[in-house]
Design a protein around this motif. Structure first.
Motif, PDB file in Angstrom:
ATOM      1  N   ILE A 428       0.836  -1.201   0.000  1.00  0.00           N
ATOM      2  CA  ILE A 428       0.000   0.000   0.000  1.00  0.00           C
ATOM      3  C   ILE A 428       0.869   1.248   0.000  1.00  0.00           C
ATOM      4  N   VAL A 429       1.882   1.259   0.863  1.00  0.00           N
ATOM      5  CA  VAL A 429       2.763   2.426   0.954  1.00  0.00           C
ATOM      6  C   VAL A 429       3.579   2.582  -0.329  1.00  0.00           C
ATOM      7  N   GLU A 430       3.964   1.473  -0.929  1.00  0.00           N
ATOM      8  CA  GLU A 430       4.698   1.536  -2.198  1.00  0.00           C
ATOM      9  C   GLU A 430       3.849   2.213  -3.269  1.00  0.00           C
ATOM     10  N   PHE A 431       2.562   1.875  -3.300  1.00  0.00           N
ATOM     11  CA  PHE A 431       1.657   2.532  -4.248  1.00  0.00           C
ATOM     12  C   PHE A 431       1.573   4.027  -3.947  1.00  0.00           C
ATOM     13  N   ILE A 432       1.441   4.383  -2.660  1.00  0.00           N
ATOM     14  CA  ILE A 432       1.299   5.788  -2.282  1.00  0.00           C
ATOM     15  C   ILE A 432       2.540   6.581  -2.692  1.00  0.00           C
TER      16      ILE A 432
END
Length: 527
Positions: A428-432
């Protein structure tokens, strides 16, 4: 409010319905009326109501003739027919024209209200489905670049060329690639003080800096390329050029020159040391995986297919290592075991491996696995402290022993308590972070991103802070300020232009934020 028109040649009935229908209760509104079909046709095409209530037997044009004309004009509203006739032929025509309800006169307001409630309920359901479809389409569009990225990665290490996914971006790329020649350029960061400093400071910002350097250099050549992050140290560029007699030589020259420029720029401006390797040139984009493997071997100064005096069979496979690392990274144990089985099946079972070859195989796999997982916050040394670099030390190294060791390694990592929740949060953080680096110049907020990933804003903010050790607002401000600082130092833009390019409409607010972050006024950095 749902728009309704009424068409009937009885003025008393028109007036009665107009005043007696409980419009507010139905969340509807009367928007017009007509006394014959021809006038009704013009009214409907002009006002575009959601619902039409119409008599059948009218002068100039009857209700069914009017509806037939509307259907030819692609009118898709709901239709309620009123008729004093019980003729079966009328009912049959009404069904053929997709009438939503059919009431016989005389009608009561209560019965008409019930019909309207049912028709409006259907409209609401249809509107909800339409909105859901639009939201899904928007989410697909938002995520399409990331789907594309995963497909490109599987093209290099797997069999993506055999299964072209249903993505507009992929379809467009494939059509272009059919007319081009291709090569893969691999770049690997070397462990240096510069890399250690970046890891301690901000790896996502480091990746952003690398991507910017590569973009500036390759864009100057005017060629098409895709940029891929294989893991936290290995990067790949898929470079393409339109096919002609000079293309391969030109692509060769561009690739060699650009790789050297990238190495120098990263060393001088980002303080990173990077080795580059060029793969084999391919006229068929489906063979880019072979070019990738060649490029990886080129990083180590090796050439695929060269004669080497080894004992036993050659077992190293860069593509297999990356495939298995990706399966583990995505917590796909079954897929990982399938990859292992397919890999082992391709080896000669009757010929044992040389001990040194097995040691090299395991070391290379471990390096790729370690960096693939490290990029999502997993350190193998914490979950696998008893790692044995050679399967069954002291024994004979066979395909069976290698397969057992590989499956045990996959099982141990995937079932570690470190993996599942951590991987989900990291993705999720990688996407953000990726989304932020691509859209930092726009008015993006954590709430907007939360809608895209279908997670509540507060929960997403907590996940981001736990993984990145800072809030999202601090992160995006830092990205904007670092980019602004670079543009100001280049000296090619006015301050208001820099502010606009990093997402600030107000120069004074930008200047305040810039000084708060850097300690300098923007004017202090202008050459």
């Amino acid at each position: 409010m749902w728009k309704v028109v009424i068409i009937d040649d009885d003025p008393n009935l028109l007036e009665g319905m107009r005043y007696a229908i409980p419009w507010k209760e139905l969340h509807a509104e009367w928007v017009g009326e007509a006394i014959d079909g021809k006038e009704g046709l013009e009214l409907i095409l002009q006002s575009e109501p959601d619902i039409v209530i119409s008599d059948i037997d009218m002068p100039m044009m009857n209700g069914l003739e009017m509806l037939e004309a509307l259907r030819r004009e692609q009118y898709e509203g709901k239709f309620i027919i009123l008729s004093g006739y019980s003729d079966f032929e009328y009912a049959r025509q009404a069904l053929r024209l997709s009438v939503d309800d059919y009431l016989s006169k005389p009608i009561s307001i209560e019965s008409l209200k019930k019909v309207l409630e049912r028709v409006i309920g259907n409209l609401e359901q249809e509107r909800l489905k339409e909105q859901e479809a639009q939201e899904l389409e928007q989410r697909l569009q938002d995520f399409e670049p990331y789907v594309m990225k995963e497909w490109l990665k599987s093209l290099l290490v797997g069999d993506a060329g055999k299964q072209i996914i249903r993505s507009e971006l992929v379809q467009v790329k494939v059509e272009q690639w059919e007319r081009q020649v291709h090569v893969v350029l691999c770049m690997e960061l070397e462990m240096s003080d510069g890399l250690k400093n970046w890891y301690a400071f901000d790896r996502s910002l480091m990746r952003f800096a690398i991507q910017n350097v590569i973009r500036e250099i390759l864009d100057a050549y005017g060629i098409e390329y895709e940029y891929m992050e294989m893991n936290s140290r290995l990067y790949a560029l898929l470079i393409h050029l339109d096919a002609n007699e000079q293309s391969e030589q030109l692509l060769h020259t561009i690739t060699r020159q650009s790789s050297r420029q990238i190495e120098l720029a990263l060393r001088d401006h980002v303080k990173l040391t990077m080795a580059t390797g060029v793969g084999s040139f391919q006229k068929d984009w489906r063979q880019l995986g072979e070019s990738f493997e060649q490029a990886c071997h080129s990083l180590k100064g090796e050439t695929l297919g060269e004669d080497k005096p080894i004992q036993g069979q050659e077992i190293s496979s860069v593509r297999f290592f990356h495939q298995l690392a990706e399966a583990v990274r995505n917590v796909q144990e079954e897929h990982g075991n399938q990859l292992i089985a397919e890999y082992i099946a391709g080896l000669r079972a009757d010929e044992p491996f040389h001990k040194q070859d097995v040691k090299q195989f395991v070391s290379e796999l471990w390096v790729i696995m370690n960096y693939s997982l490290y990029d999502i916050g997993i350190e193998l040394k914490n979950m696998y402290p008893a790692f044995e670099p050679v399967p069954e030390p002291g024994g004979e190294h066979t395909t069976d022993s290698l397969q057992r060791w590989l499956k045990e390694m996959v099982r141990t990592i995937i079932h570690s308590t470190y993996m599942n929740e951590n991987v989900r949060h990291q993705k999720i953080v990688e996407f953000i972070t990726q989304f932020t680096h691509e859209h930092y110049m726009e008015d993006i907020t954590l709430g907007m991103i939360a809608e895209k990933v279908q997670v509540s804003k507060n929960y997403l903010g907590q996940i981001f802070k736990n993984v990145m050790n800072e809030t999202f607002n601090n992160y995006i401000t830092r990205i904007r300020m670092e980019r602004a600082k670079g543009m100001l130092l280049e000296g090619n833009l006015y301050i208001y232009e820099v502010a606009d390019k990093v997402g600030y409409n107000s120069i004074s607010y930008f200047s305040t934020q810039f000084k708060k972050y850097t300690g300098y006024n923007p004017t202090d950095l202008i050459k």
